[in-house]
Design a protein around this motif. Structure first.
Motif, mmCIF file in Angstrom:
data_model
loop_
_atom_site.group_PDB
_atom_site.id
_atom_site.type_symbol
_atom_site.label_atom_id
_atom_site.label_comp_id
_atom_site.label_asym_id
_atom_site.label_seq_id
_atom_site.Cartn_x
_atom_site.Cartn_y
_atom_site.Cartn_z
ATOM 1 N N GLU A 174 0.853 -1.107 -0.099
ATOM 2 C CA GLU A 174 -0.015 0.031 -0.038
ATOM 3 C C GLU A 174 0.890 1.394 0.017
ATOM 4 O O GLU A 174 2.119 0.997 0.538
ATOM 5 C CB GLU A 174 -0.866 0.077 1.183
ATOM 6 C CG GLU A 174 -1.774 -1.153 1.315
ATOM 7 C CD GLU A 174 -2.472 -1.513 2.569
ATOM 8 O OE1 GLU A 174 -2.313 -0.773 3.724
ATOM 9 O OE2 GLU A 174 -3.195 -2.202 2.993
ATOM 10 N N SER A 175 0.464 2.520 -0.713
ATOM 11 C CA SER A 175 1.141 3.611 -0.655
ATOM 12 C C SER A 175 1.170 4.021 0.785
ATOM 13 O O SER A 175 0.209 4.242 1.373
ATOM 14 C CB SER A 175 0.752 4.505 -1.786
ATOM 15 O OG SER A 175 1.093 5.722 -1.567
ATOM 16 N N ARG A 176 2.386 4.532 1.354
ATOM 17 C CA ARG A 176 2.635 5.008 2.611
ATOM 18 C C ARG A 176 3.146 6.284 2.340
ATOM 19 O O ARG A 176 3.748 6.877 3.250
ATOM 20 C CB ARG A 176 3.523 3.922 3.308
ATOM 21 C CG ARG A 176 2.610 2.872 3.645
ATOM 22 C CD ARG A 176 3.228 1.902 4.348
ATOM 23 N NE ARG A 176 2.887 0.646 4.604
ATOM 24 C CZ ARG A 176 2.615 -0.207 3.862
ATOM 25 N NH1 ARG A 176 2.864 -0.266 2.576
ATOM 26 N NH2 ARG A 176 1.785 -1.455 4.308
ATOM 27 N N ASN A 177 3.075 6.850 1.146
ATOM 28 C CA ASN A 177 3.751 8.304 1.041
ATOM 29 C C ASN A 177 2.867 9.192 0.204
ATOM 30 O O ASN A 177 1.963 8.520 -0.642
ATOM 31 C CB ASN A 177 5.126 8.318 0.708
ATOM 32 C CG ASN A 177 5.461 7.627 -0.485
ATOM 33 O OD1 ASN A 177 4.618 7.832 -1.712
ATOM 34 N ND2 ASN A 177 6.506 6.823 -0.687
ATOM 35 N N VAL A 206 6.993 -3.976 2.007
ATOM 36 C CA VAL A 206 6.228 -5.099 1.727
ATOM 37 C C VAL A 206 6.700 -6.458 2.287
ATOM 38 O O VAL A 206 8.026 -6.919 2.127
ATOM 39 C CB VAL A 206 5.841 -5.415 0.236
ATOM 40 C CG1 VAL A 206 4.974 -6.493 0.100
ATOM 41 C CG2 VAL A 206 5.316 -4.168 -0.045
ATOM 42 N N GLY A 207 5.959 -7.215 2.994
ATOM 43 C CA GLY A 207 6.417 -8.448 3.457
ATOM 44 C C GLY A 207 5.876 -8.838 4.823
ATOM 45 O O GLY A 207 5.159 -8.303 5.325
ATOM 46 N N PHE A 208 6.589 -9.991 5.498
ATOM 47 C CA PHE A 208 6.330 -10.597 6.591
ATOM 48 C C PHE A 208 7.131 -9.819 7.959
ATOM 49 O O PHE A 208 8.057 -9.427 7.537
ATOM 50 C CB PHE A 208 6.342 -11.890 6.656
ATOM 51 C CG PHE A 208 5.345 -12.771 5.684
ATOM 52 C CD1 PHE A 208 3.966 -13.074 6.296
ATOM 53 C CD2 PHE A 208 5.939 -13.160 4.464
ATOM 54 C CE1 PHE A 208 3.142 -13.660 5.393
ATOM 55 C CE2 PHE A 208 4.900 -14.016 3.720
ATOM 56 C CZ PHE A 208 3.447 -14.065 4.242
ATOM 57 N N SER A 209 6.333 -9.726 9.076
ATOM 58 C CA SER A 209 7.249 -9.299 10.178
ATOM 59 C C SER A 209 6.901 -10.513 11.018
ATOM 60 O O SER A 209 5.664 -11.062 11.179
ATOM 61 C CB SER A 209 6.688 -8.144 10.748
ATOM 62 O OG SER A 209 5.233 -8.038 10.867
ATOM 63 N N ALA A 246 -4.231 -16.171 -3.103
ATOM 64 C CA ALA A 246 -4.798 -15.384 -4.025
ATOM 65 C C ALA A 246 -4.364 -13.857 -3.968
ATOM 66 O O ALA A 246 -4.054 -13.569 -2.782
ATOM 67 C CB ALA A 246 -6.532 -15.279 -3.603
ATOM 68 N N GLU A 247 -4.611 -13.219 -4.929
ATOM 69 C CA GLU A 247 -4.094 -11.772 -4.941
ATOM 70 C C GLU A 247 -4.804 -11.053 -4.007
ATOM 71 O O GLU A 247 -4.029 -10.026 -3.392
ATOM 72 C CB GLU A 247 -4.121 -11.321 -6.427
ATOM 73 C CG GLU A 247 -3.635 -9.946 -6.669
ATOM 74 C CD GLU A 247 -2.158 -9.886 -6.725
ATOM 75 O OE1 GLU A 247 -1.698 -8.771 -6.450
ATOM 76 O OE2 GLU A 247 -1.476 -10.679 -6.955
ATOM 77 N N GLN A 261 -3.116 -8.162 -1.196
ATOM 78 C CA GLN A 261 -3.262 -6.867 -1.329
ATOM 79 C C GLN A 261 -3.897 -6.348 -0.003
ATOM 80 O O GLN A 261 -4.157 -5.118 0.226
ATOM 81 C CB GLN A 261 -4.147 -6.658 -2.346
ATOM 82 C CG GLN A 261 -3.576 -6.994 -3.858
ATOM 83 C CD GLN A 261 -2.208 -6.009 -4.210
ATOM 84 O OE1 GLN A 261 -2.259 -4.998 -3.987
ATOM 85 N NE2 GLN A 261 -1.505 -6.805 -4.837
ATOM 86 N N THR A 262 -3.987 -7.188 0.853
ATOM 87 C CA THR A 262 -4.495 -6.726 2.354
ATOM 88 C C THR A 262 -3.630 -7.122 3.413
ATOM 89 O O THR A 262 -2.978 -7.804 3.400
ATOM 90 C CB THR A 262 -5.807 -7.362 2.413
ATOM 91 O OG1 THR A 262 -6.653 -6.907 1.394
ATOM 92 C CG2 THR A 262 -6.450 -6.863 3.900
#
Length: 141
Positions: free
Chosen positions: A62-65, A75-78, A115-116, A120-121
């Protein structure tokens, strides 16, 4: 360095009665090549986590700026390792290694190959340990 003395920030240590139930090696060995998808592995200190012993999140692209761009490193896992009572560390570590880390592996695999719309969430999952029983909860991020 022992799990008890691992530092989140310079100068910060866990109180004597707390310890982290997992190590970086535990997480990396259990996840194998999926570990490369973890953008942040944190060993939390401070406030009481209640029954939460392990947390994981997926941060969606997601855009954060203001430029509306998405930085690939965002983007990714934490993965968050929560502190537990020092006296119970060994027993909790065994449960996490045998049950929670394989479930984390499956959750990450499902997320990456699913699924995409899932990717995306943003998603959060927490593993709770209560009376020796491991459960998880999913939350919207």
């Amino acid at each position: 360095m022992t799990a008890r003395n691992r530092r989140r920030r310079p100068g910060r240590r866990l109180p004597q009665h707390l310890a982290w139930p997992l190590t970086t090696t535990d997480v990396n060995e259990s996840l194998g090549e999926l570990a490369s998808h973890i953008r942040e592995l944190r060993f939390l200190a401070g406030r009481d986590s209640g029954t939460v012993v392990l947390g994981a999140g997926w941060l969606a692209p997601e855009s954060r700026n203001y430029g509306r761009g998405v930085h690939p490193d965002s983007v990714g896992f934490s993965v968050d390792v929560h502190p537990v009572d020092s006296a119970e560390r060994a027993a909790i570590r065994a449960v996490l290694r045998e049950t929670a880390l394989p479930r984390l592996h499956a959750w990450m695999t499902q997320g990456l190959t699913g699924a995409e719309t899932w990717r995306q969430t943003s998603h959060l999952r927490h593993w709770h340990l209560t009376d020796g029983r491991l459960t998880h909860t999913d939350e919207a991020a």
